[in-house]
Design a protein around this motif. Structure first.
Motif, PDB file in Angstrom:
ATOM      1  N   CYS A  53      50.190  -2.731  61.543  1.00 49.67           N
ATOM      2  CA  CYS A  53      48.815  -2.540  62.016  1.00 49.67           C
ATOM      3  C   CYS A  53      48.608  -1.127  62.564  1.00 49.67           C
ATOM      4  O   CYS A  53      49.433  -0.611  63.310  1.00 49.67           O
ATOM      5  N   CYS A 105      43.133  -0.334  64.578  1.00 49.19           N
ATOM      6  CA  CYS A 105      41.764   0.155  64.360  1.00 49.19           C
ATOM      7  C   CYS A 105      40.874  -0.205  65.553  1.00 49.19           C
ATOM      8  O   CYS A 105      41.068  -1.220  66.216  1.00 49.19           O
ATOM      9  N   CYS A 110      39.441  -6.334  60.671  1.00 53.53           N
ATOM     10  CA  CYS A 110      39.940  -7.710  60.586  1.00 53.53           C
ATOM     11  C   CYS A 110      39.255  -8.594  61.624  1.00 53.53           C
ATOM     12  O   CYS A 110      38.916  -9.742  61.351  1.00 53.53           O
TER      13      CYS A 110
HETATM   14  S1  SF4 Z   1      42.321  -4.067  60.093  1.00 51.85           S
HETATM   15 FE1  SF4 Z   1      43.196  -5.181  61.819  1.00 51.85          FE
HETATM   16  S2  SF4 Z   1      45.316  -5.604  61.182  1.00 51.85           S
HETATM   17 FE2  SF4 Z   1      44.547  -4.067  59.768  1.00 51.85          FE
HETATM   18  S3  SF4 Z   1      45.226  -2.159  60.667  1.00 51.85           S
HETATM   19 FE3  SF4 Z   1      43.135  -2.518  61.432  1.00 51.85          FE
HETATM   20  S4  SF4 Z   1      43.403  -3.603  63.381  1.00 51.85           S
HETATM   21 FE4  SF4 Z   1      45.369  -3.680  62.303  1.00 51.85          FE
END
Ligand code: SF4
Ligand code: SF4
Ligand code: SF4
Lengths: 145, 582
Positions: A52, A55, A60
């Motif tokens: 991960c 972000c 997600c």
């Molecule tokens: S979308 Fe969610 S799981 Fe994927 S890198 Fe970003 S925070 Fe992490």
């Protein structure tokens, strides 16, 4: 956050994934872990870590229709498995394939706890502050549930 | 998965269909070597030769595979094309964990595929695919294609053969994940005879861990011992190639077909030299933080104007001895270039190197004509050896076909058996003395890993056959416990009986933990029984004269002690396998 800044040192031992599965998820597995290591196109070309990127906003979490994945302060997600309906949207939404869905659709993602770090024999991994990022919190593209 | 029985998948290659078996015997044989012997007894056809389609090709893991560090090896068992008897070959890589996560204790292949095929096995998949278009391709080319054919998470293992295996060469290996091998005794030929070019194992299951803290605590202790102590440092640092300088210093490094045991040019191929000049990086078997795999590089000019190509090759002591010192090649990059050629062909490097060393001396002595070898072999000439390797793997003429069936078979036709460096199979790189020679010559796998003869020899200069046979028996038994788990033997210093018992106990194998001595005896008995049942006559093994002429740090070899030790060990082997001495 968990970072993998020195993957060029990686020997592909999977100690990190196995440690996460063992300690965080209480499972014996290559997959049900917040970090997964694969060769980047054949063993002769080194390894890459799927994990991960913390972000903010997290696509997600935005994609999750039941708040099983919710925004973690600073970046990444907080996961409440009890709320998860196994729809798999989180995995679809992640741009870097960091969410693993097991055969029953249960999602596994890094919680940025750092417990895998000491198991890496080549010091590839590091728990580091989340960097300042150009995209301000809340300013990312809207992802509809 | 912890269970009190074995979960075994048998695949009939003729139909492509599988049969899941639940077999008893966990508490008697644990897994790995013990399970392989059990499955061989169940599936092998004693009345038929090695390449009969019905003969099984067995891959087995142990109760601790994946649960602890360095429990990372797979045991492969089969009836060998080399001697038509029971054989075991071990490899690291990812296959052990892939089998664990495919939820299998063992995979057994029987039958023969209708056309060259690839077999895909996972916890939820079984598929036999036509792959006739890969037949004839070298190991690297096949590997690239297979990675495209079987797209996956990266959590898989690809076992494959090269031209040597397709040609059913008794020196054909099974390549495991590019850098590891089921090297010895011709497992590659068994795969070839089954028309299986590759086996892709997908590790896609996951299992709950035992409740409570005991497991994590024992894990952390093992991990601490493996990584924080000096114990594993030598395998990580220079790796096994550190032996080159050590053995050369002891005058125990076989050079130029064992005409010498040391050489002034050795500086060119020591572990230090490889690390300084050619080491690119380390790699590891899955589940092993030590990372003993040393990957070097080959850089070759293939055109004028500085056009170079670049390849990566893993090196170890055994390849360096067998295609380096044994062939008089004392340049690290020449060794790597030659090793790359051997890898592509899917040959066992130790057998190939030692066979070509004999062929070179036989050429020098005018027993073998240049027309036979097609290339004119000379010690030190790596380029010519590269061409010879392809002839050997492809069996391009009668000479190479015979040589590939075993050096002594060629020596029986052409002469030169005295200097065939064969101890049951082509020798491993230790000219340390009688105990090592007899240990490999008679040992179950004819491997330097059956028993640690060379270390014993260093510590026990006295020539006492009774003591040496007692050592063989005890050391083999201890190793049989480890290869039933299946631990990497580099970890034998860490996995003491006490620690192993703790490991077994904390995951729920209480009965196994209680009596590892009994386990060792049982596995030892079953392996020897399988070997004897396929026709092994330990008392009929002969050791060529060259070994009796070796001079090393201990002085010369005592031929009387050599034959006394051999006779005593042969008798003991019969007893261990439950037979009266012949
Ligand atoms: S979308 Fe969610 S799981 Fe994927 S890198 Fe970003 S925070 Fe992490
Ligand atoms: S930081 Fe924690 S959750 Fe993330 S991969 Fe490592 S052990 Fe797993
Ligand atoms: S523990 Fe370190 S060296 Fe091993 S696979 Fe993970 S990142 Fe690579």
């Amino acid at each position: 956050m968990l970072t993998a800044p020195r993957m060029e040192r990686c020997i592909g031992c999977h100690s990190c994934s196995l440690a996460c599965a063992r300690q965080v998820h209480r499972r014996l597995s290559w997959d049900t872990a917040g970090i997964r290591v694969a060769s980047s196109g054949g063993l002769t070309s080194g390894f890459e870590a799927k994990t991960c990127l913390a972000c903010n906003p997290a696509p997600c979490a935005r994609a999750c229709p039941t708040d099983a994945f919710s925004q973690r302060a600073g970046g990444g997600v907080v996961v409440r498995k009890k709320l998860c309906i196994r729809c798999g949207r989180c995995a679809q939404a992640c741009p870097v394939d960091a969410v693993y869905l097991d055969p029953a659709g249960e999602p596994f993602v890094c919680l940025h706890c750092g417990r895998c770090v000491p198991f890496c024999p080549h010091d590839c991994l590091e728990l580091a502050p989340i960097p300042e990022r150009a995209c301000l919190p809340g300013a990312g593209p809207e992802v509809l549930p | 998965m912890i269970r009190d029985h074995f979960r075994v998948l048998r695949v009939d290659l003729a139909s492509g269909r599988g049969e899941l078996l639940e077999l008893e015997g966990r508490n008697e044989v644990a897994g790995g070597s013990g399970l392989a012997a059990l499955l061989f007894e169940r599936f092998a056809r004693l009345d038929r030769p090695w390449d009969d389609p019905e003969q099984p090709l067995i891959f087995a893991i142990g109760p601790l595979t994946g649960y602890f560090p360095l429990m990372s090896k797979t045991v492969c068992a089969f009836r060998s094309p080399y001697h038509d008897q029971y054989a075991e070959s071990h490899a690291g890589g990812r296959s052990a964990l892939a089998l664990r996560f495919a939820d299998l204790d063992a995979l057994v292949l029987t039958g023969r595929a209708a056309c060259p095929s690839c077999l895909l096995v996972g916890s939820r998949q079984l598929e036999l695919r036509d792959a006739h278009y890969l037949w004839g391709s070298d190991v690297l080319t096949a590997g690239k294609a297979l990675r495209r054919m079987f797209r996956g998470s990266g959590h898989r293992s690809i076992l494959r053969i090269g031209p040597a295996g397709e040609n059913r060469s008794a020196m054909a290996c099974i390549n495991a994940d590019t850098y590891r091998h089921f090297g010895r005794l011709g497992g590659g030929a068994v795969m070839g005879a089954k028309n299986v070019k590759a086996l892709c194992l997908v590790g896609d299951a996951s299992f709950p861990l035992p409740e409570g803290r005991a497991y994590t605590q024992v894990f952390d202790e093992v991990h601490r011992q493996v990584t924080a102590t000096e114990m594993m440092r030598k395998y990580h640092n220079l790796g096994t190639p550190a032996n080159v300088a050590v053995l050369n210093g002891l005058r125990a490094l076989p050079c130029r077909n064992l005409q010498q045991t040391s050489d002034p040019q050795v500086e060119g191929i020591t572990g230090e030299r490889f690390a300084d000049a050619a080491l690119l990086r380390n790699s590891a078997c899955s589940g092993c933080p030590v990372g003993c795999i040393h990957v070097g590089f080959v850089r070759e000019k293939f055109m004028a104007d500085n056009r170079y190509l670049f390849r990566q090759v893993a090196y170890d002591f055994e390849p360096i001895f067998s295609i380096g010192s044994m062939l008089g090649v004392f340049d690290a990059f020449a060794v790597l270039g030659l090793l790359d050629a051997v890898e592509r062909m899917g040959l066992d490097v130790m057998s190939a190197g030692v066979a070509l060393a004999w062929a070179t001396e036989a050429t020098e002595k005018d027993l073998v004509a240049e027309a036979e070898t097609a290339v004119g072999l000379r010690f030190g000439d790596a380029e010519t050896y590269k061409a010879a390797v392809a002839h050997l793997a492809r069996g391009t003429n009668d000479f190479y076909r015979l040589l590939a069936s075993g050096t002594r078979n060629a020596a029986a036709r052409y002469g030169g058996d005295d200097f065939a460096c064969v101890l049951g199979q082509e020798m491993a790189g230790y000219a340390s003395g009688e105990v090592f020679f007899v240990g490999q010559a008679l040992g179950l796998r004819h491997s330097h890993l059956d028993v640690g003869g060379y270390t014993y020899e260093e510590k026990h200069p006295e020539r006492d056959a009774g003591a040496a046979v007692a050592f063989y028996e005890a050391d083999e038994r201890e190793r049989a416990v480890l290869t039933s788990m299946v631990a990497c033997l580099f970890a034998r210093g860490v996995y003491t009986a006490t620690l192993l018992a703790e490991c077994l106990r904390c995951v729920g194998y209480e009965a196994l933990a209680q009596d590892l001595g009994a386990l060792g005896r049982e596995v030892q008995k079953r392996r020897w029984r399988a070997r004897l049942a396929t026709g092994y006559q330990p008392e009929a093994v002969t050791i060529p004269k060259r070994f009796a002429e070796v001079e090393n740090w201990k002085g010369g070899i005592d031929p009387g002690f050599l034959s006394q030790l051999q006779a005593a060990y042969a008798r003991r082997i019969r007893e261990l396998g439950g037979q009266a001495p012949a």
